[in-house]
Design a protein around this motif. Structure first.
Motif, PDB file in Angstrom:
ATOM      1  N   GLU A 243       0.847  -1.196   0.000  1.00 34.41           N
ATOM      2  CA  GLU A 243       0.000   0.000   0.000  1.00 34.41           C
ATOM      3  C   GLU A 243       0.879   1.241   0.000  1.00 34.41           C
ATOM      4  N   VAL A 244       0.623   2.149  -0.919  1.00 38.79           N
ATOM      5  CA  VAL A 244       1.357   3.410  -0.957  1.00 38.79           C
ATOM      6  C   VAL A 244       0.686   4.382   0.010  1.00 38.79           C
ATOM      7  N   HIS A 245       1.508   5.029   0.813  1.00 38.22           N
ATOM      8  CA  HIS A 245       0.954   5.974   1.785  1.00 38.22           C
ATOM      9  C   HIS A 245       0.612   7.297   1.105  1.00 38.22           C
ATOM     10  N   HIS A 246      -0.611   7.773   1.344  1.00 39.24           N
ATOM     11  CA  HIS A 246      -1.038   9.063   0.782  1.00 39.24           C
ATOM     12  C   HIS A 246      -1.124  10.144   1.852  1.00 39.24           C
ATOM     13  N   GLY A 247      -1.689   9.782   2.992  1.00 38.49           N
ATOM     14  CA  GLY A 247      -1.900  10.789   4.029  1.00 38.49           C
ATOM     15  C   GLY A 247      -3.047  11.709   3.648  1.00 38.49           C
ATOM     16  N   PRO A 248      -3.473  12.582   4.590  1.00 40.62           N
ATOM     17  CA  PRO A 248      -4.594  13.480   4.312  1.00 40.62           C
ATOM     18  C   PRO A 248      -4.335  14.320   3.054  1.00 40.62           C
ATOM     19  N   ARG A 249      -5.301  14.325   2.146  1.00 41.57           N
ATOM     20  CA  ARG A 249      -5.242  15.055   0.875  1.00 41.57           C
ATOM     21  C   ARG A 249      -3.985  14.722   0.053  1.00 41.57           C
TER      22      ARG A 249
END
Ligand SMILES: [Zn+2]
Length: 415
Positions: A243-249
């Motif tokens: 899973e690639v981390h995106h974080g808020p927005r």
């Protein structure tokens, strides 16, 4: 008041239908990923690899075959049946493609990729003087149309758009790209309106992590992976457990203004030695011009001068590689990934630059640092990987939604 009335409302319980649909999506994804990684592969092997029952694998293979994503590898068998379980299946990469758009500072790369992430066609479109978002995106859509018109037997499943800066996948927006001067560009909406196929948008560092996960040298490993992209834009992306981390927005990976020890370049933000200002191709080219190595702003010319034996060009590239190594070391300290993939021109094309980069990282961790798996096509792969990631996560709806949008488009060869 009875205590029970103060208790929080029970959490909504997912319906059986939602659970079934989730399970179906996950299983279909696992089956298609197995075929990508191991095809041609027997259904019994897929069952062993995925932990799904043989009946379930057969069912999913039938669906994926009906969608045209996979086919029986033994082409002499009857083509209309499901085949016997031991007949291997493989991706059907003769039919479907995805479009890729990568917007760099000086130019856009448009491409078509097959289901294995291989580039089947590619074009570079210079921005010229104007870098207005409307013009750049319209040119990209028209470039894709040209590629598809030249490949009339190919059917586009979707388009992926990748760029640097701050890109919000959920809203399909390029929120901020300071080097292009773009803000709140609704790239998904614009490209979709011009092409009529599903469009997905993501940051290029994250897109290339997905490219590595699916098609790269370490594909299928499922381990933690950090990608450091060093072009004009410098940014990073991190994935763990597939899973690639995106974080808020989707703001994760913005490292442009991290301070880099030893950096001397003045940044637009007013400080000196920010990572992007120090490492960007613009800085490399300016230094090369000042040293009389090149007269252009094309970093490939610096590379060519080094290949011709220009010692100043070599020195500039080695210095940059060492500074990239320093940046990689910083990120290794913070995130401790199993692998660091670096997309940087010098390290990708020159052994001495890769060695200098690794030396700066230090002997204990040098082996964890590898150049991109896509040295000759990294920008084309970045765009296409955005769409291919969506397909491999949810093959049933990704391919059926493409079919339904195509059915409303009566002009073959355009998307
Ligand atoms: Zn800065």
């Amino acid at each position: 008041m009875p205590l029970s009335s103060l208790a929080p409302a029970p959490l909504p319980v997912p319906t059986h239908r939602a659970v079934d649909s989730d399970r179906r999506r996950t299983s279909a994804s696992a089956v298609l990923r197995s075929v990508l990684a191991h095809g041609p592969v027997a259904r019994s092997t897929i069952a062993r690899l995925t932990g799904l029952s043989p009946a379930s694998v057969t069912d999913h293979c039938n669906r994926l075959t009906a969608l045209g994503l996979i086919q029986e590898a033994a082409t002499l068998r009857r083509s209309n049946g499901v085949g016997r379980p031991h007949v291997p299946v493989d991706l059907d990469h003769s039919r479907f493609v995805v479009g890729g758009v990568h917007v760099a500072v000086p130019y856009t790369t448009v491409a078509l990729l097959d289901l294995r992430g291989r580039v089947v066609a590619e074009r570079r479109l210079n921005h010229g003087e104007g870098k207005k978002e409307g013009d750049v995106l319209a040119n990209a859509a028209s470039g894709l149309n040209t590629l598809l018109a030249a490949a009339p037997d190919r059917v586009p499943l979707g388009v992926g758009v990748a760029t640097g800066g701050w890109v919000d996948r959920d809203s399909g927006t390029i929120v901020e790209h300071p080097l292009l001067g773009w803000r709140d560009v609704r790239a998904r909406e614009v490209i979709h309106a011009l092409t009529g196929v599903p469009v997905h948008v993501d940051g290029h560092a994250r897109a290339l992590v997905n490219g590595e996960r699916l098609f790269g040298r370490t594909a299928g490993g499922g381990r933690s992976l950090l990608h450091l992209f060093v072009g004009n834009v410098v940014d990073a992306a991190f994935a763990t457990h597939d899973e690639v981390h995106h974080g808020p927005r989707s703001q994760s990976g913005a490292i442009a203004h991290l301070p880099l020890a030893g950096g001397t370049e003045l940044c637009d933000c007013g400080r000196t030695g920010c990572l992007q200002a120090e490492l960007s191709e613009r800085t490399l080219c300016r230094r090369a011009r000042e040293a009389g190595v090149v007269r252009t702003s094309d970093p490939m010319h610096v590379l060519a001068a080094a290949a011709d034996g220009d010692p100043v060009a070599v020195r500039l590239l080695l210095h940059r590689a060492r500074m990239v190594g320093r940046a990689a070391g910083l990120l290794l300290d913070v995130l401790n990934p199993d692998t660091v993939v670096v997309t940087e021109m010098g390290a990708v094309h020159r052994e001495d630059c890769l060695a200098a980069l690794r030396e700066e990282v230090g002997p204990d961790r040098a082996a964890a640092v590898v150049p991109t798996s896509f040295p000759d096509s990294v920008l084309a792969v970045a765009g296409g990987s955005v769409a291919l990631d969506v397909l491999y996560r949810d093959p049933l709806s990704a391919s059926s939604s493409a079919s339904s949008s195509r059915s409303s488009d009566s002009s073959p060869g355009t998307i």
